[in-house]
Scaffold this motif. Structure first.
Motif, PDB file in Angstrom:
ATOM      1  N   THR A 109      -4.823  -0.105  -2.218  1.00  0.00           N
ATOM      2  CA  THR A 109      -5.055  -1.284  -1.392  1.00  0.00           C
ATOM      3  C   THR A 109      -5.876  -2.275  -2.209  1.00  0.00           C
ATOM      4  O   THR A 109      -6.489  -1.907  -3.216  1.00  0.00           O
ATOM      5  N   ARG A 153      -7.209  -3.729  -7.085  1.00  0.00           N
ATOM      6  CA  ARG A 153      -6.525  -2.657  -6.355  1.00  0.00           C
ATOM      7  C   ARG A 153      -7.253  -1.349  -6.621  1.00  0.00           C
ATOM      8  O   ARG A 153      -7.610  -1.038  -7.759  1.00  0.00           O
ATOM      9  N   LYS A 207      -6.612   4.222  -1.855  1.00  0.00           N
ATOM     10  CA  LYS A 207      -7.058   4.195  -0.460  1.00  0.00           C
ATOM     11  C   LYS A 207      -8.106   5.264  -0.180  1.00  0.00           C
ATOM     12  O   LYS A 207      -8.795   5.206   0.832  1.00  0.00           O
ATOM     13  N   GLY A 244       0.790  -1.222   0.000  1.00  0.00           N
ATOM     14  CA  GLY A 244       0.000   0.000   0.000  1.00  0.00           C
ATOM     15  C   GLY A 244       0.820   1.267   0.000  1.00  0.00           C
ATOM     16  O   GLY A 244       0.278   2.373   0.113  1.00  0.00           O
TER      17      GLY A 244
END
Length: 183
Positions: free
Chosen positions: A13, A20, A23, A8
């Motif tokens: 994330t 993916r 965040k 990350g």
């Protein structure tokens, strides 16, 4: 197993399913807020006044982990990883507890100001975070799949927390301060 993975470090994330996302993605914000709520429920559970409610509060925390897992799963991908399910009975448990607490306190005739005792204030904080989680889940539902039961559970949980605040206030012998708007 190491706590850090370094995956990350560039601001992304992985969802359950492998996708993916940044965040800052709304889905991450929703389940992060559910995690924050779970921490506040832990704080409420740790209050001496709630000794008789430990099992119910632990059950709620378990359901919040279930909701987090549900929200962390990419709805676009089928995953072999088993995630727990939320059930209508989970909502019914909250409703039973709300009804029980409501029967123990005076009828509500005005808006209540948060506070009166530190333990009650912690519960009001949990209630507010729960409302935020619900709003975010509804926002996510506008752009992606969110299980209706997740939103229903969060809605009922905020009602439960309000009822818990009222019964805690009574048990602690604290003053329930009503809002008296200036005219």
């Amino acid at each position: 197993m190491k706590i850090y993975t370094k995956t990350g470090d560039k601001g992304t994330t992985a969802l359950i399913g492998g996708t993916r996302v940044p965040k800052s993605h709304l889905r991450i914000e929703v389940y992060g807020t559910v995690d924050e709520l779970n921490s506040y429920i832990g704080l409420v559970r740790d209050q001496e006044v709630n000794k008789s409610r430990l099992e119910v509060l632990k059950e709620i925390q378990d359901r919040l982990f279930t909701i987090g897992a549900t929200l962390a799963t990419d709805p676009e991908k089928h995953t072999r990883m088993a995630t727990p399910d939320l059930h209508e009975e989970d909502v019914v448990l909250l409703e039973r507890e709300i009804d029980k607490y409501t029967a123990e306190v005076a009828p509500l005739r005005a808006f209540i100001l948060p506070g009166g005792h530190q333990s009650v204030s912690f519960c009001h904080l949990a209630r507010c975070v729960c409302r935020r989680a619900e709003r975010l889940a509804i926002g996510l539902q506008e752009v992606s799949e969110v299980d209706e039961l997740v939103i229903k559970y969060l809605n009922r949980l905020s009602d439960y927390l309000f009822a818990l605040c009222r019964v805690m206030t009574q048990e602690l012998g604290a003053e329930e301060i009503t809002w008296k708007p200036r005219m």
